[in-house]
Scaffold this active site. Structure first.
Site, PDB file in Angstrom:
ATOM      1  N   LYS A 109      17.701 150.368  63.155  1.00 36.63           N
ATOM      2  CA  LYS A 109      17.483 150.139  61.825  1.00 36.63           C
ATOM      3  C   LYS A 109      17.861 148.630  61.406  1.00 36.63           C
ATOM      4  O   LYS A 109      18.346 148.470  60.389  1.00 36.63           O
ATOM      5  CB  LYS A 109      18.279 151.150  61.165  1.00 36.63           C
ATOM      6  CG  LYS A 109      17.693 152.394  61.680  1.00 36.63           C
ATOM      7  CD  LYS A 109      18.455 153.545  60.759  1.00 36.63           C
ATOM      8  CE  LYS A 109      18.019 154.724  60.875  1.00 36.63           C
ATOM      9  NZ  LYS A 109      18.682 155.889  60.273  1.00 36.63           N
ATOM     10  N   ASN A 110      17.456 147.718  62.156  1.00 37.31           N
ATOM     11  CA  ASN A 110      17.780 146.204  61.893  1.00 37.31           C
ATOM     12  C   ASN A 110      16.760 145.497  61.345  1.00 37.31           C
ATOM     13  O   ASN A 110      15.808 145.373  61.788  1.00 37.31           O
ATOM     14  CB  ASN A 110      18.254 145.533  63.389  1.00 37.31           C
ATOM     15  CG  ASN A 110      18.834 144.134  63.262  1.00 37.31           C
ATOM     16  OD1 ASN A 110      18.014 143.280  62.472  1.00 37.31           O
ATOM     17  ND2 ASN A 110      19.521 143.615  64.022  1.00 37.31           N
TER      18      ASN A 110
END
Length: 329
Positions: A109-110
């Site tokens: 989730k970067n």
């Protein structure tokens, strides 16, 4: 060009970096709350600042950005400079995808990761399509609601293609979990954007049938109710007059269980001109209990009164909706 690991030595002890003077972080003369960085992190970033300032685009600089990303995957400047180096060196971008996959396995989730991946895939073109779609499937198996993965998947479809099997993929996800709102969203995306399906109007009839079945199976699932409304986007008159829509509301209300979304949609229909038969009035009347407001002859107000009690979390909202209803003639 890059290695998965190093010899464990600090950069200052490696001959490769003896010609570089590290550039420490400048926190000012009196930092209020100095951060106690780990030595590996501090030194990595000191050397990164030095090569970034010098605009050094070399194989060792590429390796250093890899190390900097491993200690802090969220550093936008490191990702940006890595792209500059990759482009200058004409590096193997498939190797870059392998590196990104390793990062994604622990940091999926970067934002920077996905932005960088899109940059890489844009340069590889359609050759990377199958690999990308398969990778996203793997990520969604671990987290079916991963917004970044869904967003990237939609971009891949629009930029590189691969629409042919996407509706079936959505179908499989919904068979596994009918409450998967991300899969419902993707289904709508495919129905409205796929160049092979003919658009929303062409798909409406079959999609309405599918959605009605999903609603009747689980009336408490908000996703298909919203999906049903979306199938009539910019076509309110058709939505109001399609008997399939009002009928599914009636069927759910008649069961006297999990009818909040059915009442909500019926209220919306009424507000847009739907003319209910006596059957609808009788079904709503049957929901009254001793705890609810005395029977109201206005069907819209009666629905709002019921919803105030059975959907108490949004009681204020239903009171507001009731206040906006037109006065009965």
């Amino acid at each position: 060009m890059e290695s998965d690991g190093d010899d464990g030595q600090l950069l200052s002890r490696r001959a490769e970096w003896c010609d570089v003077t590290p550039l420490p972080q400048d926190d000012g003369p009196n930092p209020v709350v100095p951060i106690a960085y780990k030595e590996e992190f501090r030194e990595t970033m000191d050397y990164f600042r030095a090569i970034y300032q010098a605009d050094e685009r070399s194989p060792r600089a590429l390796r250093l950005t890899r190390q900097a990303i491993l200690v802090n995957p969220g550093n936008y400047t490191v990702w940006y400079f890595r792209r500059q180096i990759l482009q200058t060196l004409n590096a193997d971008l498939y190797e870059e995808l392998d590196f990104l996959q390793k990062i994604a396995s622990s940091n999926s989730k970067n934002y920077q990761l996905w932005h960088h991946r899109r940059w890489v895939v844009e340069r590889l073109g359609t050759d990377a399509r199958a690999r990308e779609l398969q990778l996203i499937k793997k990520i969604l198996l671990l987290d079916a609601k991963n917004y970044h993965a869904w967003s990237h998947r939609q971009w891949v479809l629009q930029a590189l293609g691969g629409w042919e099997d996407e509706l079936d993929y959505c179908q499989n996800l919904l068979e596994e979990d009918i409450f998967n709102n991300s899969a419902w969203n993707q289904r709508y995306f495919v129905v409205t954007r796929s160049p092979f399906l003919g658009g929303l109007k062409a798909m409406r009839e079959s999609e309405v049938r599918y959605t009605v079945e999903a609603i009747l199976a689980r009336p408490d699932n908000e996703s298909p109710w919203r999906y049903l409304r979306g199938l009539y986007k910019d076509d309110i008159e058709v939505w109001v007059n399609d008997p399939q829509v009002s009928l599914v509301c009636l069927k759910v209300i008649t069961t006297k269980g999990n009818y909040v979304f059915a009442l909500s949609m019926l209220l919306d229909l009424l507000c847009h001109g739907f003319q209910p038969s006596q059957e609808f009035r009788d079904a709503v009347d049957a929901l009254w209990t001793s705890d609810t407001h005395p029977l109201d002859s206005d069907l819209g107000k009666a629905i709002c009164y019921i919803l105030e009690h059975v959907d108490s979390l949004r009681a204020s909202y239903w009171m507001w909706r009731k206040s906006k209803l037109p006065l009965a003639a």
